[in-house]
Design a protein around this motif. Structure first.
Motif, PDB file in Angstrom:
ATOM      1  N   LYS A   2       0.995  -0.805   0.327  1.00  0.00           N
ATOM      2  CA  LYS A   2       0.092   0.396  -0.217  1.00  0.00           C
ATOM      3  C   LYS A   2       1.184   1.246   0.105  1.00  0.00           C
ATOM      4  CE  LYS A   2      -3.642  -2.084   2.573  1.00  0.00           C
ATOM      5  NZ  LYS A   2      -4.350  -2.517   3.682  1.00  0.00           N
ATOM      6  N   GLU A   3       1.862   1.241   0.628  1.00  0.00           N
ATOM      7  CA  GLU A   3       3.519   2.795  -0.056  1.00  0.00           C
ATOM      8  C   GLU A   3       3.578   2.346  -1.244  1.00  0.00           C
ATOM      9  OE1 GLU A   3       4.006   0.350   3.014  1.00  0.00           O
ATOM     10  OE2 GLU A   3       1.773   0.769   4.333  1.00  0.00           O
ATOM     11  N   LEU A   4       3.666   4.146  -1.157  1.00  0.00           N
ATOM     12  CA  LEU A   4       4.110   4.346  -2.522  1.00  0.00           C
ATOM     13  C   LEU A   4       5.502   4.319  -2.818  1.00  0.00           C
ATOM     14  CD1 LEU A   4       2.129   7.797  -3.801  1.00  0.00           C
ATOM     15  CD2 LEU A   4       2.341   4.944  -4.473  1.00  0.00           C
ATOM     16  N   VAL A   5       6.573   4.348  -1.392  1.00  0.00           N
ATOM     17  CA  VAL A   5       8.000   3.913  -2.246  1.00  0.00           C
ATOM     18  C   VAL A   5       7.736   2.329  -2.307  1.00  0.00           C
ATOM     19  CG1 VAL A   5      10.036   3.651  -0.991  1.00  0.00           C
ATOM     20  CG2 VAL A   5       8.330   5.762  -0.671  1.00  0.00           C
ATOM     21  N   ARG A   6       7.148   1.565  -1.867  1.00  0.00           N
ATOM     22  CA  ARG A   6       7.056   0.032  -2.162  1.00  0.00           C
ATOM     23  C   ARG A   6       6.883   0.297  -3.369  1.00  0.00           C
ATOM     24  NH1 ARG A   6       5.459  -3.336   3.170  1.00  0.00           N
ATOM     25  NH2 ARG A   6       7.441  -4.966   1.536  1.00  0.00           N
ATOM     26  N   MET A   7       6.220   0.403  -3.492  1.00  0.00           N
ATOM     27  CA  MET A   7       5.764   0.135  -5.111  1.00  0.00           C
ATOM     28  C   MET A   7       6.751   0.640  -6.474  1.00  0.00           C
ATOM     29  SD  MET A   7       1.875   1.216  -5.365  1.00  0.00           S
ATOM     30  CE  MET A   7       0.354   0.778  -3.683  1.00  0.00           C
ATOM     31  N   LEU A   8       7.209   1.655  -5.965  1.00  0.00           N
ATOM     32  CA  LEU A   8       8.286   2.086  -6.494  1.00  0.00           C
ATOM     33  C   LEU A   8       9.531   1.285  -6.555  1.00  0.00           C
ATOM     34  CD1 LEU A   8       7.684   5.761  -6.339  1.00  0.00           C
ATOM     35  CD2 LEU A   8       7.202   4.317  -7.777  1.00  0.00           C
ATOM     36  N   LEU A   9       9.876   0.730  -5.419  1.00  0.00           N
ATOM     37  CA  LEU A   9      10.927   0.424  -5.289  1.00  0.00           C
ATOM     38  C   LEU A   9      10.501  -1.460  -6.080  1.00  0.00           C
ATOM     39  CD1 LEU A   9      12.064   0.024  -1.635  1.00  0.00           C
ATOM     40  CD2 LEU A   9      13.837   0.677  -3.720  1.00  0.00           C
ATOM     41  N   GLY A  10       9.985  -2.107  -6.181  1.00  0.00           N
ATOM     42  CA  GLY A  10       8.983  -3.343  -7.025  1.00  0.00           C
ATOM     43  C   GLY A  10       8.771  -3.267  -8.806  1.00  0.00           C
ATOM     44  N   ILE A  11       8.498  -1.809  -8.353  1.00  0.00           N
ATOM     45  CA  ILE A  11       8.984  -1.080 -10.704  1.00  0.00           C
ATOM     46  C   ILE A  11      10.179  -1.708 -10.860  1.00  0.00           C
ATOM     47  CG2 ILE A  11       8.074   0.172 -11.791  1.00  0.00           C
ATOM     48  CD1 ILE A  11       5.531   0.997 -10.562  1.00  0.00           C
ATOM     49  N   ALA A  12      10.858  -1.095  -9.836  1.00  0.00           N
ATOM     50  CA  ALA A  12      12.412  -0.791 -10.745  1.00  0.00           C
ATOM     51  C   ALA A  12      12.901  -2.062 -10.656  1.00  0.00           C
ATOM     52  CB  ALA A  12      13.465   0.145  -8.946  1.00  0.00           C
ATOM     53  N   ILE A  13      13.178  -3.263  -9.286  1.00  0.00           N
ATOM     54  CA  ILE A  13      12.947  -4.326  -9.611  1.00  0.00           C
ATOM     55  C   ILE A  13      12.635  -5.504 -10.952  1.00  0.00           C
ATOM     56  CG2 ILE A  13      13.101  -6.630  -8.259  1.00  0.00           C
ATOM     57  CD1 ILE A  13      13.157  -5.159  -5.553  1.00  0.00           C
ATOM     58  N   ALA A  31       2.785  13.546  -4.856  1.00  0.00           N
ATOM     59  CA  ALA A  31       1.056  13.601  -4.011  1.00  0.00           C
ATOM     60  C   ALA A  31       1.092  13.396  -2.273  1.00  0.00           C
ATOM     61  CB  ALA A  31       1.025  12.105  -4.063  1.00  0.00           C
ATOM     62  N   TYR A  32       2.999  13.085  -2.086  1.00  0.00           N
ATOM     63  CA  TYR A  32       2.920  12.599  -0.764  1.00  0.00           C
ATOM     64  C   TYR A  32       2.123  14.776  -0.055  1.00  0.00           C
ATOM     65  CZ  TYR A  32       4.754  12.512   3.774  1.00  0.00           C
ATOM     66  OH  TYR A  32       5.569  12.926   5.037  1.00  0.00           O
ATOM     67  N   GLN A  33       2.870  14.742  -0.984  1.00  0.00           N
ATOM     68  CA  GLN A  33       3.798  16.553  -0.845  1.00  0.00           C
ATOM     69  C   GLN A  33       1.345  17.669  -0.094  1.00  0.00           C
ATOM     70  OE1 GLN A  33       5.487  19.184  -3.345  1.00  0.00           O
ATOM     71  NE2 GLN A  33       7.597  19.324  -1.585  1.00  0.00           N
ATOM     72  N   GLU A  34       1.156  16.881  -1.339  1.00  0.00           N
ATOM     73  CA  GLU A  34      -0.185  17.541  -1.582  1.00  0.00           C
ATOM     74  C   GLU A  34      -1.157  17.125  -0.734  1.00  0.00           C
ATOM     75  OE1 GLU A  34      -2.979  20.073  -3.413  1.00  0.00           O
ATOM     76  OE2 GLU A  34      -0.644  19.544  -3.871  1.00  0.00           O
ATOM     77  N   LEU A  35      -0.958  15.400  -0.266  1.00  0.00           N
ATOM     78  CA  LEU A  35      -1.782  15.215   0.137  1.00  0.00           C
ATOM     79  C   LEU A  35      -1.236  14.397   1.517  1.00  0.00           C
ATOM     80  CD1 LEU A  35      -3.244  12.523  -2.139  1.00  0.00           C
ATOM     81  CD2 LEU A  35      -4.265  14.097  -1.691  1.00  0.00           C
ATOM     82  N   GLY A  36      -0.364  14.427   1.967  1.00  0.00           N
ATOM     83  CA  GLY A  36       0.346  14.349   2.922  1.00  0.00           C
ATOM     84  C   GLY A  36       0.115  12.792   3.811  1.00  0.00           C
ATOM     85  N   THR A  37       0.250  11.929   2.792  1.00  0.00           N
ATOM     86  CA  THR A  37       0.564  10.484   2.992  1.00  0.00           C
ATOM     87  C   THR A  37       0.832   9.868   2.047  1.00  0.00           C
ATOM     88  OG1 THR A  37      -0.988   8.275   4.173  1.00  0.00           O
ATOM     89  CG2 THR A  37      -2.128  10.085   2.180  1.00  0.00           C
ATOM     90  N   ASP A  38       1.927   8.455   2.299  1.00  0.00           N
ATOM     91  CA  ASP A  38       1.884   7.930   0.627  1.00  0.00           C
ATOM     92  C   ASP A  38       1.450   6.489   0.977  1.00  0.00           C
ATOM     93  OD1 ASP A  38       3.115   6.571   3.246  1.00  0.00           O
ATOM     94  OD2 ASP A  38       5.346   5.658   2.240  1.00  0.00           O
ATOM     95  N   ASP A  39      -0.185   6.759   1.734  1.00  0.00           N
ATOM     96  CA  ASP A  39      -0.308   5.127   1.597  1.00  0.00           C
ATOM     97  C   ASP A  39      -1.470   5.285   0.502  1.00  0.00           C
ATOM     98  OD1 ASP A  39      -2.640   3.022   2.458  1.00  0.00           O
ATOM     99  OD2 ASP A  39      -1.707   3.092   4.190  1.00  0.00           O
ATOM    100  N   ALA A  40      -1.454   4.027  -0.403  1.00  0.00           N
ATOM    101  CA  ALA A  40      -2.401   4.294  -1.523  1.00  0.00           C
ATOM    102  C   ALA A  40      -3.755   4.770  -0.488  1.00  0.00           C
ATOM    103  CB  ALA A  40      -2.704   2.921  -2.620  1.00  0.00           C
TER     104      ALA A  40
END
Length: 125
Positions: free
Chosen positions: A23-34, A98-107
């Motif tokens: 659900k976290e964006l950073v983990r999703m982005l790491l998954g896309i990179a891998i 998106a984190y700056q605008e919404l204040g969260t990184d949870d999808a």
């Protein structure tokens, strides 16, 4: 060698799918990179891992005299590395914004979150 790389590619795909289902964006982005790295390894391995001579043909011949290395997988992987890096940079900027605008990184929280600066939508053109 190819068996070991096949197992490594399978592990990369497994880890990337697991991270992209987070659900976290950073983990999703790491998954896309891998996932991009796994695809690059898959293309490189599919092009055969052999120690052949470089694909250079002498001027007097039209075809190589001996078996040569296949340059196509190497060119495809090089192109894929450049494209995946630019795609990852774009996604990182998008996630940060998106984190700056919404204040969260949870999808899940992003779906119901209100923007920090509530502005009126534009009224026609």
């Amino acid at each position: 060698m190819e068996t070991g790389l096949s197992i490594l590619i399978g592990l990369f795909f497994t880890v990337s799918v697991y991270l992209m289902l987070s659900k976290e964006l950073v983990r999703m982005l790491l998954g896309i990179a891998i996932l991009g790295n796994a695809v690059n390894l898959l293309i490189f391995t599919a092009g055969r891992l052999t120690r052949e001579v470089p694909p250079l043909i002498p001027e007097e011949l039209y075809t190589p005299a001996v078996q040569t290395a296949n340059p196509l997988p190497q060119a495809l992987v090089l192109t894929a590395i450049v494209i995946s890096f630019s795609f990852l940079a774009f996604l990182l900027v998008l996630a940060f914004r998106a984190y700056q605008e919404l204040g969260t990184d949870d999808a899940n929280e992003m779906r119901v979150a209100e923007p920090a600066d509530e502005q009126a939508p534009p009224q026609g053109y």
